[in-house]
Design a protein around this motif. Structure first.
Motif, PDB file in Angstrom:
ATOM      1  N   GLY A 121      -3.943  12.115   4.380  1.00  0.00           N
ATOM      2  CA  GLY A 121      -4.824  11.087   4.917  1.00  0.00           C
ATOM      3  C   GLY A 121      -4.745  11.039   6.425  1.00  0.00           C
ATOM      4  O   GLY A 121      -4.769  12.069   7.106  1.00  0.00           O
ATOM      5  N   THR A 122      -4.603   9.817   6.949  1.00  0.00           N
ATOM      6  CA  THR A 122      -4.525   9.613   8.396  1.00  0.00           C
ATOM      7  C   THR A 122      -3.346   8.712   8.705  1.00  0.00           C
ATOM      8  O   THR A 122      -3.200   7.645   8.100  1.00  0.00           O
ATOM      9  N   GLN A 181       0.813  -1.204   0.000  1.00  0.00           N
ATOM     10  CA  GLN A 181       0.000   0.000   0.000  1.00  0.00           C
ATOM     11  C   GLN A 181       0.855   1.266   0.000  1.00  0.00           C
ATOM     12  O   GLN A 181       0.380   2.327  -0.343  1.00  0.00           O
ATOM     13  N   CYS A 182       2.103   1.227   0.478  1.00  0.00           N
ATOM     14  CA  CYS A 182       3.033   2.348   0.377  1.00  0.00           C
ATOM     15  C   CYS A 182       4.045   1.954  -0.702  1.00  0.00           C
ATOM     16  O   CYS A 182       4.997   1.198  -0.438  1.00  0.00           O
ATOM     17  N   VAL A 183       3.850   2.464  -1.897  1.00  0.00           N
ATOM     18  CA  VAL A 183       4.582   1.962  -3.068  1.00  0.00           C
ATOM     19  C   VAL A 183       5.590   3.005  -3.540  1.00  0.00           C
ATOM     20  O   VAL A 183       5.205   4.145  -3.863  1.00  0.00           O
ATOM     21  N   GLY A 211      -6.780   7.597   2.731  1.00  0.00           N
ATOM     22  CA  GLY A 211      -6.009   6.447   3.154  1.00  0.00           C
ATOM     23  C   GLY A 211      -5.648   6.517   4.622  1.00  0.00           C
ATOM     24  O   GLY A 211      -5.675   7.581   5.245  1.00  0.00           O
ATOM     25  N   THR A 212      -5.297   5.367   5.191  1.00  0.00           N
ATOM     26  CA  THR A 212      -4.907   5.280   6.595  1.00  0.00           C
ATOM     27  C   THR A 212      -3.627   4.470   6.703  1.00  0.00           C
ATOM     28  O   THR A 212      -3.554   3.339   6.207  1.00  0.00           O
ATOM     29  N   VAL A 213      -2.626   5.064   7.343  1.00  0.00           N
ATOM     30  CA  VAL A 213      -1.372   4.379   7.580  1.00  0.00           C
ATOM     31  C   VAL A 213      -1.263   4.129   9.079  1.00  0.00           C
ATOM     32  O   VAL A 213      -1.376   5.064   9.879  1.00  0.00           O
ATOM     33  N   THR A 221      -5.482   1.245   3.023  1.00  0.00           N
ATOM     34  CA  THR A 221      -5.126   0.950   4.410  1.00  0.00           C
ATOM     35  C   THR A 221      -3.734   0.353   4.435  1.00  0.00           C
ATOM     36  O   THR A 221      -3.515  -0.742   3.918  1.00  0.00           O
ATOM     37  N   SER A 222      -2.804   1.070   5.032  1.00  0.00           N
ATOM     38  CA  SER A 222      -1.400   0.673   4.967  1.00  0.00           C
ATOM     39  C   SER A 222      -0.864   0.377   6.348  1.00  0.00           C
ATOM     40  O   SER A 222      -1.152   1.092   7.298  1.00  0.00           O
TER      41      SER A 222
END
Length: 767
Positions: free
Chosen positions: A88-89, A36-38, A70-72, A51-52
């Protein structure tokens, strides 16, 4: 302690594995990036969406963008030169920062960065040297953690568009923490958010710049390192907290600053004073209720546009920073503009002085206006600049009693208010003798009242309502004798009767006339009697217990009067003439609570006293019989002699009154008629009596004094019972076999100050 922790994380460069500290973080560093974090093909640009989970890349110069929606779930761990843009968050885990980056990193937050766990040592954001945080989103951390922790040269900016307060724990935490800044390194805190601002504490070591243009609720603490500090509170800035610096500070207030406790500027420096405080806005030293102190190792300057707000609290011996606010400068103080005094309720001895601004190097100029000092009963008069010792000078104000209570309210007061105010003036003398006593406490609460509030206070103190209990005593005796009179004319058989009788009744509704001087009465009674009779006479004895409940017209005095009545009675038939008489003696007592209001403070005074009343009446009438009815018009006289004993209130401190004896003497002329039916099983009856006072009646004055001090004596006029009164008793006797029976009836009282309606029922046994 936080500073040492930061250094431990970066011994020689942020890219080293030692930066990550724990073995779990090392493992995280070695793990590949989550899908998700690319990163892009260069590996330097990373995009997080959806969602990462946690992400780590400690290479220099990485740019990470967390996209909107998005949420990390952190931690996010990056190296030197990192650039993070969050829309995002990003949520922080337990025991680790939410975002952690090396030197020269920049965090730009337009979304939400939240450290949800209160594990000691956690931070929302942890940066190395020369890091930058620009927040236009939501940034929070719970108690026990920091919002942001910087190394050297850190810069925090709260942008104008941030949608929420940047929050931490104002009491316990340093929510924005800067490292050691010496030489060219400067810590920078900028609040541009005028809508929400910052709620927390800022701490730094060395060179620091604070630029506040919005709400800032918390403290600023700077530790000495031979550096300088600049604090600018802009025109839109609203700072509420304390400021503590070890190094010299240039503090300029163009907005509003409220220093809630002790603020000490350049407290650790030695040598010549270097700090300068310049006030062109509103500088409050202390809050509305708590005094404060501003100590400056340097100079204080207030411009013509500035307002200095200081709090005064009562004390027999004024103490700077405790009972009154003070600005203290080791250098000089230059005065101008307005001095605004916030006087809290309390006792201020006349003549006491307050050195509100002190300069060891002297004072120059003066305040063009002093506000908040002119109260109704006491004022704080500017004495001006006085020399304390050597070159030390102070701007001094003095408490002065400007007028008496009676003079202050004379234009609008009632006679009762004036009388009480005149007596109350003596309480001030008692306060002067014992500044820490109950009298001083009460005087302090009343000195800050407005005229209208003072009138309300004197009204609540007024003892005139106690006269209602003297009225109640007579009403209880009258009601008893009215019921006995009915028994003397109640012949339920054609032969002489001997026997017991008992009845119970009460005033179900007692309405006081309009006006604050009247009392509403309700109550009940139980009567017992035994009489003997012959063809021409009735003789008997009776006992009664009754209780009247009273509510004074002002509503602040509520209580009841108990009455125990013993009496004898007799009626004699002399042909058509009927003579009757009664004598009763009443032993009683009353208990009441009176609410006294002094501004925002209330007291409840309790009162209890014995009362006695002797009542006698005699009537002469003529009995007419026709169609089974007996009609007896009559005239007579009633005499009452008695009083309520002197008593003292308790539980209201200096507002307690000692009340003198209240007399209840009265003589009435009686006229009326009794109508009864002498035959049959149902025998209705009616007795109507008109009472008219003879002479001047009882004294309506109530005399009292405050706090056990006879020098405060005053007299007010209460509301006596009206001179004229009508009594009505009507009902029906239910006779059983001509040997006694039951009865039920109505009892009413009508006079200008009271209208009362009640029911009575009882039984009569004959032998």
């Amino acid at each position: 302690m936080v500073h040492r922790s930061n250094r431990a994380l970066r011994p020689a460069g942020f890219v080293r594995p030692a930066f990550l500290g724990a073995a779990s973080v090392l493992a995280l560093c070695a793990a590949p990036a989550w899908a998700q974090c690319v990163p892009d093909s260069s590996g330097d640009n990373v995009t997080c969406s959806g969602t990462s989970p946690a992400y780590s890349n400690t290479a220099a110069g990485v740019t990470l963008n967390a996209q909107s929606g998005g949420t990390v779930t952190g931690p996010v761990v990056l190296g030197d030169g990192a650039n993070v843009g969050n829309a995002g968050t990003v949520n922080g885990p337990a025991g680790s920062p939410t975002i952690q980056a090396g030197n020269t990193a920049t965090i730009t937050n337009a979304g939400t960065i939240a450290q949800a766990n209160a594990t000691a040592g956690s931070s929302g954001i942890l940066l190395g040297d020369n890091g930058t945080v620009i927040n236009s989103g939501t940034l929070t951390a719970p108690s026990g953690t920091n919002v942001v922790s910087f190394g050297r040269g850190g810069s925090f900016t709260l942008a104008s568009g941030a949608p929420a307060v940047v929050t931490g724990n104002v009491v316990f935490d340093n929510n924005i923490v800067f490292g050691t800044n010496v030489g060219p390194s400067v810590a920078s805190f900028v609040n541009q958010n005028t809508a929400f601002g910052f709620a927390g504490n800022v701490s730094s070591i060395g060179n620091t710049t604070i630029d506040n243009a919005g709400p800032y609720t918390g403290n600023f603490t700077q530790t000495q390192s031979g550096s300088t500090v600049n604090f600018l509170n802009e025109a839109t800035g609203v700072f509420t907290g304390t400021i503590q610096t070890g190094d010299p500070i240039g503090l300029t207030n163009n907005g509003t600053m409220t220093l809630v406790g002790l603020s000490s500027l350049q407290s650790a420096a030695t040598g010549a004073p270097a700090s300068v405080v310049t006030n062109t806005g509103t500088l409050n030293v202390g809050t509305a209720t708590v005094a404060g102190q501003l100590n400056i190792n340097g100079n204080f300057i207030q411009s013509t546009s500035g307002t200095l707000g200081l709090t005064l609290r009562s004390s027999a011996a004024p103490v700077a920073g405790t009972t009154f606010s003070q600005v203290f400068a080791t250098g000089s103080a230059q005065l101008a503009g307005t001095l605004n005094l916030n006087v809290t309720p309390g006792y201020y001895p006349s003549g006491s002085t307050y050195n509100v601004v002190v300069g060891n190097g002297g004072l120059s100029g003066g305040f063009s206006a002093v506000t908040g000092n002119g109260l109704t009963f006491i004022s704080f008069v500017p004495v001006g600049v006085v020399t304390v010792s050597g070159t030390q000078q102070a701007y001094q104000i003095q408490a002065v009693r400007t007028t008496t209570y009676a003079a202050a309210i004379a234009a609008v007061a009632t006679p009762a208010e004036l009388a009480i105010a005149t007596g109350y003036q003596g309480v001030v003398s008692a306060a002067d003798l014992a500044p820490a006593g109950a009298a001083a406490t009460l005087v302090g609460q009343t000195d800050v009242l407005t005229v209208a509030q003072a009138q309300a206070f004197f009204d609540s103190v007024n003892p005139a309502g106690y006269l209602g209990y003297a009225n109640a005593m007579r009403d209880q005796a009258n009601l008893f004798q009215r019921q006995v009179a009915l028994r003397m004319t109640d012949q339920n058989s054609s032969h002489p009767e001997d026997g017991f009788w008992m009845q119970a009744g009460g005033s179900l509704f007692g309405k006081a006339a309009r006006g604050t001087s009247n009392s509403r009465e309700t109550g009940y009674q139980i009567d017992f009697g035994y009489d003997i009779s012959g063809p021409k006479y009735v003789l008997g004895a009776a006992f009664s217990y009754s209780q009247d409940h009273l509510t004074y017209g002002l509503g602040n005095l509520v209580g009841h009067n108990n009455a125990y009545i013993f009496g004898g009675y007799g009626a004699f038939h002399l042909g058509p003439l009927v003579a009757s008489g009664q004598v009763s003696y009443q032993l009683g007592n009353f208990a009441a609570n009176k609410v006294v209001t002094a501004g925002a403070t209330t007291y409840t005074a309790s009162a209890h006293a014995a009362d006695r009343l002797l009542t006698a009446n005699a009537t002469l009438g003529g009995e007419l019989k026709a169609a089974g009815l007996s009609v007896t018009p009559f005239v007579g006289i009633a005499k009452q002699v008695g009083s309520i004993s002197a008593f003292s209130e308790i539980n209201a401190g200096a507002a307690d009154l000692s009340v003198g004896r209240i007399r209840a003497n009265r003589t009435d002329l009686l006229a009326g008629a009794t109508v009864t039916k002498a035959e049959g099983g149902l025998r209705p009856y009616l007795r109507a009596t008109y009472r008219s006072q003879i002479g001047t009646g009882p004294d309506a004055g109530v005399t009292a004094y405050f706090n056990g001090d006879p020098t405060t004596t005053f007299t007010v006029a209460g509301q006596p019972a009206a001179k004229h009164q009508g009594d009505v008793d009507a009902g029906v006797n239910i006779v059983v076999n001509d040997e006694g029976g039951f009865f039920v009836g109505y009892q009413g009282t009508f006079r200008s100050d009271l209208t009362s309606h009640g029911l009575v029922a009882g039984v009569r046994l004959e032998f």
